[in-house]
Design a protein around this motif. Structure first.
Motif, PDB file in Angstrom:
ATOM      1  N   GLU A  11       0.837  -1.192   0.000  1.00 13.47           N
ATOM      2  CA  GLU A  11       0.000   0.000   0.000  1.00 13.47           C
ATOM      3  C   GLU A  11       0.871   1.241   0.000  1.00 13.47           C
ATOM      4  N   GLU A  12       0.303   2.332  -0.493  1.00 10.52           N
ATOM      5  CA  GLU A  12       1.047   3.580  -0.577  1.00 10.52           C
ATOM      6  C   GLU A  12       1.310   4.158   0.810  1.00 10.52           C
ATOM      7  N   HIS A  13       2.506   4.663   0.990  1.00  7.60           N
ATOM      8  CA  HIS A  13       2.814   5.410   2.200  1.00  7.60           C
ATOM      9  C   HIS A  13       2.194   6.806   2.087  1.00  7.60           C
ATOM     10  N   TYR A  14       1.735   7.341   3.199  1.00 12.11           N
ATOM     11  CA  TYR A  14       1.308   8.739   3.185  1.00 12.11           C
ATOM     12  C   TYR A  14       1.752   9.414   4.478  1.00 12.11           C
ATOM     13  N   TYR A  15       2.087  10.668   4.336  1.00 12.65           N
ATOM     14  CA  TYR A  15       2.619  11.471   5.430  1.00 12.65           C
ATOM     15  C   TYR A  15       1.773  12.726   5.597  1.00 12.65           C
ATOM     16  N   HIS A  16       1.944  13.370   6.737  1.00 18.87           N
ATOM     17  CA  HIS A  16       1.377  14.706   6.941  1.00 18.87           C
ATOM     18  C   HIS A  16       2.522  15.674   7.184  1.00 18.87           C
ATOM     19  N   PHE A  17       2.574  16.737   6.376  1.00 20.29           N
ATOM     20  CA  PHE A  17       3.582  17.770   6.601  1.00 20.29           C
ATOM     21  C   PHE A  17       2.997  19.128   6.224  1.00 20.29           C
ATOM     22  N   ALA A  18       3.644  20.186   6.704  1.00 24.68           N
ATOM     23  CA  ALA A  18       3.106  21.545   6.547  1.00 24.68           C
ATOM     24  C   ALA A  18       4.155  22.485   5.994  1.00 24.68           C
ATOM     25  N   PHE A  19       3.666  23.438   5.201  1.00 27.26           N
ATOM     26  CA  PHE A  19       4.472  24.553   4.729  1.00 27.26           C
ATOM     27  C   PHE A  19       4.027  25.817   5.464  1.00 27.26           C
ATOM     28  N   THR A  20       4.969  26.579   5.985  1.00 26.60           N
ATOM     29  CA  THR A  20       4.655  27.888   6.549  1.00 26.60           C
ATOM     30  C   THR A  20       4.515  28.908   5.422  1.00 26.60           C
ATOM     31  N   ILE A  21       3.512  29.781   5.545  1.00 25.01           N
ATOM     32  CA  ILE A  21       3.325  30.899   4.629  1.00 25.01           C
ATOM     33  C   ILE A  21       3.289  32.185   5.457  1.00 25.01           C
TER      34      ILE A  21
END
Length: 226
Positions: free
Chosen positions: A56-66
């Motif tokens: 199965e596909e790996h999935y991550y959570h990450f964020a970009f600051t704006i």
């Protein structure tokens, strides 16, 4: 905490590179068979294919600051390109304790991305939102684990301390510039119907070096691979 580099795994780099380079407009600084790297402000983001291929596909959570004053414009930009996440009828997340606004969306592989405007930061932009200028850095990466307290103890031994309040199920590590979001496996990611699952991560933190994070039977393994 400055996240200089983030390396994530994927089933197909070719399937998602156009999203990052053409949809989000992030400059490609390296591309080869099975991997690519884009520049996101002061951070580098790399996706590398897994060998062998997982079931199965790996999935991550990450964020970009704006910039802290450009969330409304950033929202208009991203929702014209991809669907954005909703929760309880809302499509913008506001955190009173963090003093921030966010929007969430996914890439073609199912990774959960976030644009976050942190009003505690002195980074307001005088110009209209421009993704090439205003995606300032990678400021968050999710680190799911079976034992949050044990993982937090390990990070603190490296000099990476809890942000805000220590918690047994959700414990960010770092500061406004960068956070490791240490969460309990199975916890639902905000503004999605996905639960936190643990997949290998390599993250390079200024002053600390490159850390290889992966879950094993004992919990989170943190290896400094400098």
């Amino acid at each position: 905490m400055i996240i200089e580099k983030l390396l994530l795994m994927t089933a197909s780099s070719a399937a998602i590179q156009p999203f990052y380079s053409e949809v989000l407009g992030l400059p490609v600084i390296r591309s080869e068979q099975g991997s690519f790297t884009v520049q996101a402000g002061w951070s580098e983001l790399t996706f590398r294919e897994m060998d062998p291929q997982p079931a199965e596909e790996h999935y991550y959570h990450f964020a970009f600051t704006i910039p802290e004053n450009r969330l409304p414009e950033a929202k208009k930009w991203i929702e014209a390109l991809v669907p954005i996440g909703t929760e309880a009828g809302q499509d913008v997340s506001y955190s009173e304790s963090w003093n921030s606004h966010s929007v969430y969306f996914e890439d073609p592989a199912g990774n959960i991305l976030e644009l976050i405007a942190r009003h505690t930061m002195d980074n307001a932009a005088a110009h209209p939102f421009d993704p090439q200028q205003d995606i300032l850095c990678i400021s968050e990466i999710g680190v799911p684990t079976s034992s949050v307290p044990a993982a937090v103890d390990q990070f603190e031994s490296l000099g990476l301390m809890t942000y805000k309040t220590r918690n047994d199920s959700f414990n960010p590590i770092g500061d406004d510039n960068g956070l490791l979001m240490v969460v309990e496996i199975g916890r639902r990611w905000h503004f999605t119907d996905k639960t936190a699952e643990s997949f290998p991560v390599r993250v390079t933190i200024r002053g600390i070096g490159e850390l290889y994070l992966r879950e094993n039977e004992q919990g989170l393994s943190i290896e400094n691979i400098n």
